[in-house]
Enzyme design. Structure first.
Site, PDB file in Angstrom:
ATOM      1  N   ARG A   1       0.828  -1.223   0.000  1.00 46.35           N
ATOM      2  CA  ARG A   1       0.000   0.000   0.000  1.00 46.35           C
ATOM      3  C   ARG A   1       0.859   1.270   0.000  1.00 46.35           C
ATOM      4  O   ARG A   1       0.540   2.263   0.651  1.00 46.35           O
ATOM      5  CB  ARG A   1      -0.919   0.048   1.219  1.00 46.35           C
ATOM      6  CG  ARG A   1      -2.202  -0.752   1.103  1.00 46.35           C
ATOM      7  CD  ARG A   1      -1.986  -2.217   1.174  1.00 46.35           C
ATOM      8  NE  ARG A   1      -3.252  -2.936   1.405  1.00 46.35           N
ATOM      9  CZ  ARG A   1      -3.371  -4.237   1.376  1.00 46.35           C
ATOM     10  NH1 ARG A   1      -2.314  -4.990   1.121  1.00 46.35           N
ATOM     11  NH2 ARG A   1      -4.524  -4.815   1.592  1.00 46.35           N
ATOM     12  N   CYS A   2       1.977   1.228  -0.723  1.00 44.95           N
ATOM     13  CA  CYS A   2       2.876   2.382  -0.766  1.00 44.95           C
ATOM     14  C   CYS A   2       2.477   3.287  -1.932  1.00 44.95           C
ATOM     15  O   CYS A   2       2.966   3.147  -3.052  1.00 44.95           O
ATOM     16  CB  CYS A   2       4.325   1.921  -0.910  1.00 44.95           C
ATOM     17  SG  CYS A   2       5.509   3.278  -0.835  1.00 44.95           S
ATOM     18  N   SER A   3       1.589   4.236  -1.660  1.00 45.06           N
ATOM     19  CA  SER A   3       1.043   5.079  -2.722  1.00 45.06           C
ATOM     20  C   SER A   3       2.126   5.940  -3.369  1.00 45.06           C
ATOM     21  O   SER A   3       2.040   6.263  -4.555  1.00 45.06           O
ATOM     22  CB  SER A   3      -0.085   5.962  -2.178  1.00 45.06           C
ATOM     23  OG  SER A   3       0.365   6.749  -1.102  1.00 45.06           O
TER      24      SER A   3
END
Length: 297
Positions: free
Chosen positions: A83-85
């Site tokens: 979930r590393c935008s």
């Protein structure tokens, strides 16, 4: 906090006066076409930055079995698992820049089947790498229309593990999105809490940081109560206390729901995930049979 990092004061970030750091940043600019916030923060450790960018350059821009656009798509898949935008946005832009098909950015379901076949090993490498078996490798190398060559698969696996690790660096250093991290209509704007909210000026980066601080305080209170109860109880061994501490810590893990971290996750990250609920699970619990692990040199 102003600057590329939520945690590091702007005054500590290398400026043009820092000759050695600036030289490394210029190297990064030449190899990547720009200096992103990861490079700016890593400039605090110039030698490490130099090694990092040489690795990045080899993985993404030098000759190799995988086309450039597929390399960036694999980076997106890896970053999405954590979930590393920041990294997802960055490589969506890079993907388009090297001629990638914009339709693929609508989600994993729009990518070629060959890339989608990486999903299983991607999620295992990201969260439970000890569960990987030789069968996972064999399935990808099996002859067929969507099979991987050994050279392609090696490069893909290195890219996956590299970006799983880099996501940890991004989170650990509080790297913030750059102003140029918009990918046209395919990318949502950054979360409002990053700049538009007055609360985001505090040192922990807005309400998200405050929530985390409150959770830490709650955990500390629970630990304190455990210690007080130990004094009152007789015959409680150090081993039993350690077990209780671990249990409290496990039950209080600071892992917020992925859906509330950033509106960007609702569409632009989740669309690259299959089995989004799959995550880390402790495999060293006392009294339980350890799962088989795949060992390879």
């Amino acid at each position: 906090a102003r600057g590329p990092s939520t945690f590091i004061p702007l005054g500590e970030i290398p400026q043009e006066g820092g000759e050695s750091s600036l030289h490394q940043l210029l190297e990064a600019f030449v190899s990547a076409g720009r200096v992103d916030h990861v490079a700016v923060v890593m400039g605090l450790h110039p030698q490490y930055l130099s090694s990092f960018w040489k690795t990045q350059y080899l993985l993404l821009r030098m000759d190799g079995p995988l086309p450039y656009h597929k390399r960036h798509y694999i980076a997106i898949m890896a970053a999405a698992r954590h979930r590393c935008s920041y990294l997802v946005r960055l490589h969506m832009g890079e993907f388009l820049q090297v001629g990638g098909n914009p339709a693929w950015l609508q989600g994993l379901h729009c990518a070629p089947h060959k890339l989608r076949n990486l999903n299983e090993i991607n999620k295992l490498l990201a969260h439970r790498p000890w569960l990987i078996t030789k069968e996972h490798i064999e399935a990808l190398l099996k002859p067929g229309e969507d099979s991987w060559s050994l050279a392609e698969l090696v490069q893909a696996l290195v890219l996956l593990t590299h970006y799983h690790s880099l996501a940890s660096f991004v989170f650990g250093c509080g790297i913030k999105p750059g102003e140029d991290q918009d990918v046209g209509n395919s990318c949502s704007p950054p979360s409002p809490r990053s700049d538009s909210s007055p609360a985001s000026d505090d040192s922990m980066g807005g309400s998200g940081g405050m929530d985390a601080m409150q959770e830490v305080e709650v955990l500390m209170e629970r630990m304190k109560l455990l210690q007080e109860n130990q004094l009152e109880e007789e015959g409680v061994t150090q081993e039993e206390m350690a077990t209780r501490f671990e249990l409290e810590k496990t039950e209080s893990l600071l892992v917020p729901s992925s859906d509330i971290l950033d509106p960007f996750l609702q569409s632009n990250i989740r669309c690259f995930l299959e089995d989004p609920e799959f995550g880390y699970k402790d495999f060293t619990r006392r009294g339980e049979q350890a799962p088989p692990t795949f060992r390879a040199q």
